[in-house]
Write a protein that holds these residues in place. Structure first.
Motif, PDB file in Angstrom:
ATOM      1  N   ASN A   1      -0.016   2.946  -7.283  1.00  0.00           N
ATOM      2  CA  ASN A   1      -0.383   3.608  -5.711  1.00  0.00           C
ATOM      3  C   ASN A   1       0.381   2.477  -4.889  1.00  0.00           C
ATOM      4  OD1 ASN A   1      -1.426   0.246  -6.427  1.00  0.00           O
ATOM      5  ND2 ASN A   1      -3.627   0.829  -6.652  1.00  0.00           N
ATOM      6  N   GLY A   2       1.147   1.755  -5.537  1.00  0.00           N
ATOM      7  CA  GLY A   2       1.926   0.865  -5.103  1.00  0.00           C
ATOM      8  C   GLY A   2       1.386  -0.385  -4.625  1.00  0.00           C
ATOM      9  N   CYS A   3       0.499  -1.047  -5.329  1.00  0.00           N
ATOM     10  CA  CYS A   3      -0.513  -2.590  -5.184  1.00  0.00           C
ATOM     11  C   CYS A   3       1.013  -3.467  -4.929  1.00  0.00           C
ATOM     12  CB  CYS A   3      -1.223  -2.420  -5.450  1.00  0.00           C
ATOM     13  SG  CYS A   3      -1.020  -2.999  -7.577  1.00  0.00           S
ATOM     14  N   GLU A   4       2.111  -3.509  -6.200  1.00  0.00           N
ATOM     15  CA  GLU A   4       2.881  -4.311  -6.175  1.00  0.00           C
ATOM     16  C   GLU A   4       3.094  -5.336  -6.957  1.00  0.00           C
ATOM     17  OE1 GLU A   4       4.911  -4.982  -2.298  1.00  0.00           O
ATOM     18  OE2 GLU A   4       6.545  -3.072  -2.735  1.00  0.00           O
ATOM     19  N   LEU A   5       2.082  -5.263  -7.661  1.00  0.00           N
ATOM     20  CA  LEU A   5       0.997  -6.499  -8.579  1.00  0.00           C
ATOM     21  C   LEU A   5       2.513  -6.913  -9.667  1.00  0.00           C
ATOM     22  CD1 LEU A   5      -2.714  -6.322  -8.664  1.00  0.00           C
ATOM     23  CD2 LEU A   5      -1.412  -7.047  -7.857  1.00  0.00           C
TER      24      LEU A   5
ATOM     25  N   PHE B   1       5.379  -8.674  -8.533  1.00  0.00           N
ATOM     26  CA  PHE B   1       4.814  -9.980  -8.240  1.00  0.00           C
ATOM     27  C   PHE B   1       4.405 -10.962  -9.283  1.00  0.00           C
ATOM     28  CE2 PHE B   1       2.528  -8.456  -4.206  1.00  0.00           C
ATOM     29  CZ  PHE B   1       4.383  -9.102  -3.126  1.00  0.00           C
TER      30      PHE B   1
ATOM     31  N   LEU C   1      10.389 -10.779  -3.414  1.00  0.00           N
ATOM     32  CA  LEU C   1      10.967  -9.191  -3.876  1.00  0.00           C
ATOM     33  C   LEU C   1      12.486  -9.247  -4.062  1.00  0.00           C
ATOM     34  CD1 LEU C   1       9.527  -6.932  -0.527  1.00  0.00           C
ATOM     35  CD2 LEU C   1       8.890  -7.513  -3.212  1.00  0.00           C
TER      36      LEU C   1
ATOM     37  N   ILE D   1       9.613  -1.455  -7.290  1.00  0.00           N
ATOM     38  CA  ILE D   1       8.325  -0.097  -6.559  1.00  0.00           C
ATOM     39  C   ILE D   1       9.757   0.564  -4.961  1.00  0.00           C
ATOM     40  CG2 ILE D   1       6.134   0.863  -6.039  1.00  0.00           C
ATOM     41  CD1 ILE D   1       6.219  -0.759  -8.102  1.00  0.00           C
ATOM     42  N   PHE D   2       9.631   2.047  -5.144  1.00  0.00           N
ATOM     43  CA  PHE D   2      10.185   2.595  -4.090  1.00  0.00           C
ATOM     44  C   PHE D   2       9.392   3.813  -4.063  1.00  0.00           C
ATOM     45  CE2 PHE D   2      13.511   1.015  -6.426  1.00  0.00           C
ATOM     46  CZ  PHE D   2      14.391   0.606  -5.231  1.00  0.00           C
TER      47      PHE D   2
ATOM     48  N   GLY E   1       1.790 -12.095   1.264  1.00  0.00           N
ATOM     49  CA  GLY E   1       2.533 -12.026   0.255  1.00  0.00           C
ATOM     50  C   GLY E   1       2.208 -13.286  -1.084  1.00  0.00           C
TER      51      GLY E   1
ATOM     52  N   SER F   1       2.513  -1.710   3.309  1.00  0.00           N
ATOM     53  CA  SER F   1       3.895  -2.957   2.851  1.00  0.00           C
ATOM     54  C   SER F   1       3.937  -4.070   3.796  1.00  0.00           C
ATOM     55  CB  SER F   1       4.842  -2.591   2.388  1.00  0.00           C
ATOM     56  OG  SER F   1       5.467  -1.703   2.791  1.00  0.00           O
TER      57      SER F   1
ATOM     58  N   THR G   1       3.711  -7.869   3.742  1.00  0.00           N
ATOM     59  CA  THR G   1       4.919  -8.610   2.533  1.00  0.00           C
ATOM     60  C   THR G   1       5.914  -8.697   3.230  1.00  0.00           C
ATOM     61  OG1 THR G   1       4.370  -6.525   1.565  1.00  0.00           O
ATOM     62  CG2 THR G   1       3.016  -8.276   0.961  1.00  0.00           C
ATOM     63  N   ARG G   2       6.122  -7.985   3.904  1.00  0.00           N
ATOM     64  CA  ARG G   2       8.006  -7.675   4.336  1.00  0.00           C
ATOM     65  C   ARG G   2       7.799  -9.082   5.120  1.00  0.00           C
ATOM     66  NH1 ARG G   2       6.572  -4.982   0.067  1.00  0.00           N
ATOM     67  NH2 ARG G   2       8.369  -3.365  -1.009  1.00  0.00           N
TER      68      ARG G   2
ATOM     69  N   GLY H   1      13.267  -0.592  -0.726  1.00  0.00           N
ATOM     70  CA  GLY H   1      12.355  -1.126  -1.993  1.00  0.00           C
ATOM     71  C   GLY H   1      12.021  -2.364  -0.925  1.00  0.00           C
ATOM     72  N   LYS H   2      12.155  -3.022  -0.004  1.00  0.00           N
ATOM     73  CA  LYS H   2      11.731  -4.521   0.857  1.00  0.00           C
ATOM     74  C   LYS H   2      11.688  -4.147   2.120  1.00  0.00           C
ATOM     75  CE  LYS H   2      15.770  -6.612  -2.207  1.00  0.00           C
ATOM     76  NZ  LYS H   2      16.644  -7.246  -2.765  1.00  0.00           N
ATOM     77  N   ARG H   3      11.670  -2.832   2.358  1.00  0.00           N
ATOM     78  CA  ARG H   3      11.683  -2.792   3.859  1.00  0.00           C
ATOM     79  C   ARG H   3      10.205  -1.847   4.194  1.00  0.00           C
ATOM     80  NH1 ARG H   3      15.870   1.896   3.655  1.00  0.00           N
ATOM     81  NH2 ARG H   3      14.856   3.734   2.906  1.00  0.00           N
TER      82      ARG H   3
ATOM     83  N   ASP I   1       5.298   3.536   6.867  1.00  0.00           N
ATOM     84  CA  ASP I   1       6.000   4.411   5.773  1.00  0.00           C
ATOM     85  C   ASP I   1       5.846   5.639   5.405  1.00  0.00           C
ATOM     86  OD1 ASP I   1       7.127   2.171   5.514  1.00  0.00           O
ATOM     87  OD2 ASP I   1       5.279   0.939   4.306  1.00  0.00           O
TER      88      ASP I   1
ATOM     89  N   PHE J   1       0.350   4.829   7.138  1.00  0.00           N
ATOM     90  CA  PHE J   1      -0.780   3.820   7.105  1.00  0.00           C
ATOM     91  C   PHE J   1      -0.050   3.924   8.884  1.00  0.00           C
ATOM     92  CE2 PHE J   1       0.270   2.651   2.576  1.00  0.00           C
ATOM     93  CZ  PHE J   1      -0.748   2.208   2.175  1.00  0.00           C
TER      94      PHE J   1
ATOM     95  N   SER K   1      -2.125   1.958  -1.875  1.00  0.00           N
ATOM     96  CA  SER K   1      -2.167   0.209  -1.557  1.00  0.00           C
ATOM     97  C   SER K   1      -1.990   0.201  -0.463  1.00  0.00           C
ATOM     98  CB  SER K   1      -2.288  -0.225  -3.206  1.00  0.00           C
ATOM     99  OG  SER K   1      -3.777  -0.227  -3.688  1.00  0.00           O
ATOM    100  N   CYS K   2      -2.489  -1.086  -0.178  1.00  0.00           N
ATOM    101  CA  CYS K   2      -1.661  -2.364   0.853  1.00  0.00           C
ATOM    102  C   CYS K   2      -1.013  -3.208  -0.625  1.00  0.00           C
ATOM    103  CB  CYS K   2      -2.619  -2.565   1.655  1.00  0.00           C
ATOM    104  SG  CYS K   2      -3.941  -2.290   2.115  1.00  0.00           S
ATOM    105  N   SER K   3      -0.140  -3.739   0.430  1.00  0.00           N
ATOM    106  CA  SER K   3       0.843  -4.547  -1.036  1.00  0.00           C
ATOM    107  C   SER K   3      -0.215  -6.020  -1.397  1.00  0.00           C
ATOM    108  CB  SER K   3       2.312  -5.284  -0.449  1.00  0.00           C
ATOM    109  OG  SER K   3       2.478  -6.151  -1.844  1.00  0.00           O
ATOM    110  N   GLY K   4      -0.255  -6.081  -2.938  1.00  0.00           N
ATOM    111  CA  GLY K   4      -0.826  -7.097  -2.848  1.00  0.00           C
ATOM    112  C   GLY K   4      -2.612  -6.664  -3.531  1.00  0.00           C
TER     113      GLY K   4
END
Lengths: 91, 280
Positions: free
Chosen positions: A16-20, A23, A34, A41-42, B58, B84, B87-88, B132-134, B147, B150, B208-211
């Motif tokens: 789901n892209g949460c990126e846990l 981290f 990152l 995650i892409f 973040g 995201s 966090t970016r 991945g970082k943007r 993206d 959202f 999800s939102c990042s985090g």
């Protein structure tokens, strides 16, 4: 020989892209960010795909970390761990 | 990461120029809507559009929103986008980005850490920044899309970006940090993450939102208005039970090395109210 725990992506489409996981891997390297992450995650949403899709990329050096923690923090069970015999040459 | 000041990137769209500066006097606004409203006040004659994050973005779960403050035809609005973006922004090292004036022709603004590029090739937006970082915001269509998934409430941000000829915005962050009290930070992170059940929304199959592990039904649509302490941090309103708790928030800030006191956080709503009143 010791058993080596191998982290694999079992269910890419569940991400789901949460990126846990990203981290968690970074915290094990004592950083937040990152840059230099061993999990990345892409995301992609093409014109045909209605849903935003995520792709998980694991760096081979991921096995230097506690992969169980990375596996367990995922809320969508994207990862699995298998055990293989270590040959002494694996990173 | 400067713990005693706020780092602000100010972009003059008319001149296609920018500057980055640290401001000690903005420290007391904590971040998010508090910081955004103060910057709106400072630049109110130049039609500012302000994106700002809080000190927890973040670093902690559920601190997953970016505050957007602007003046919409005489009404001050605070919007919050997920995905995201926050966090970016954290990993650019910036606390806020201020867009002043407007561009002559539709242009994509690409920010990587503290540097800015202006790109007229709108179709190239997805090749800007680092994968991945943007975070990529497209504003050429009816709705602003982050993206491709959202968005924000209403058409407030859409109108502002169109008026400024901002066809898109790409933000890439490549900085990494080590929190001041790392083992305590790890403990605080686990404690907050374990409070998923305190969120007022449940998990779903949405992105999800990042985090945030939930991927809730509302993540796509963002927020408008709400609790000013939570939105200064900048946490999701559905995590209000977690971050409106001053002790939790204070503990999280402390592990990162911030010197905010309980009084600073308790007085923040009043400070924001005064700032809002001062805006003409």
């Amino acid at each position: 020989m010791n058993a080596l725990k191998i982290l694999k992506v079992r269910s890419q489409q569940s991400c789901n892209g949460c990126e846990l996981c990203v981290f968690e891997a970074q915290r094990q390297l004592q950083k937040v960010g990152l840059e230099g992450s061993l999990v990345r995650i892409f995301k992609n949403k093409s014109e045909e795909n209605k849903r935003l899709e995520f792709y998980v990329e694991l760096d081979p050096h991921i096995h230097s970390l506690d992969v169980e923690k990375i596996c367990n923090i995922c809320p969508k069970q994207v990862f699995e761990i298998s055990e293989e015999e270590a040959d002494g040459f694996t990173i | 990461m400067d713990l005693l000041s706020k780092k602000v990137l100010t972009i003059n769209l008319n001149k296609k120029s920018y500057e980055v500066a640290n401001f000690n006097d903005l420290h007391k606004y904590v971040g998010g809507v508090g910081l955004g409203l103060k910057l709106l006040h400072v630049h109110e004659e130049k039609d500012p559009l302000i994106l700002s994050i809080g000190p927890l973005n973040g670093f902690f779960p559920f601190a997953s929103k970016t505050s957007i403050v602007l003046n919409d035809e005489g009404v001050v609005e605070d919007l919050y986008m997920g995905g995201s973006l926050s966090t970016r922004m954290t990993f650019t090292g910036l606390d806020a980005i201020v867009f002043l004036g407007g561009l002559e022709t539709p242009t994509v603004v690409s920010i990587t850490n503290s540097s800015v590029e202006f790109n007229l090739e709108l179709e190239q937006i997805h090749s800007l920044g680092l994968p991945g970082k943007r975070s990529t915001i497209e504003a050429a269509g009816e709705k602003v899309m982050l993206d491709k998934e959202f968005t924000s409430e209403g058409y407030i941000l859409e109108n502002k970006m169109k008026n400024k000829n901002m066809a898109g915005l790409v933000i890439t962050g490549t900085e990494a940090y080590t929190p001041a009290h790392f083992s305590k930070y790890q403990e605080a992170y686990k404690t907050v993450l374990a409070r998923s059940n305190d969120l007022t929304l449940g998990a779903s199959n949405k992105p999800s939102c990042s985090g945030c592990p939930l991927g809730c039904e509302k993540s796509r649509y963002g927020e408008i208005g709400g609790n000013v302490l939570v939105h200064s941090l900048v946490a999701c309103q559905f995590a209000e039970k977690v971050y409106a708790d001053i002790n939790t928030t204070f503990s999280c800030l402390n592990t990162l090395g911030y010197n905010y006191t309980h009084e600073d956080l308790e007085n923040l709503p009043k400070l924001i109210e005064e700032t809002l009143k001062a805006i003409g």
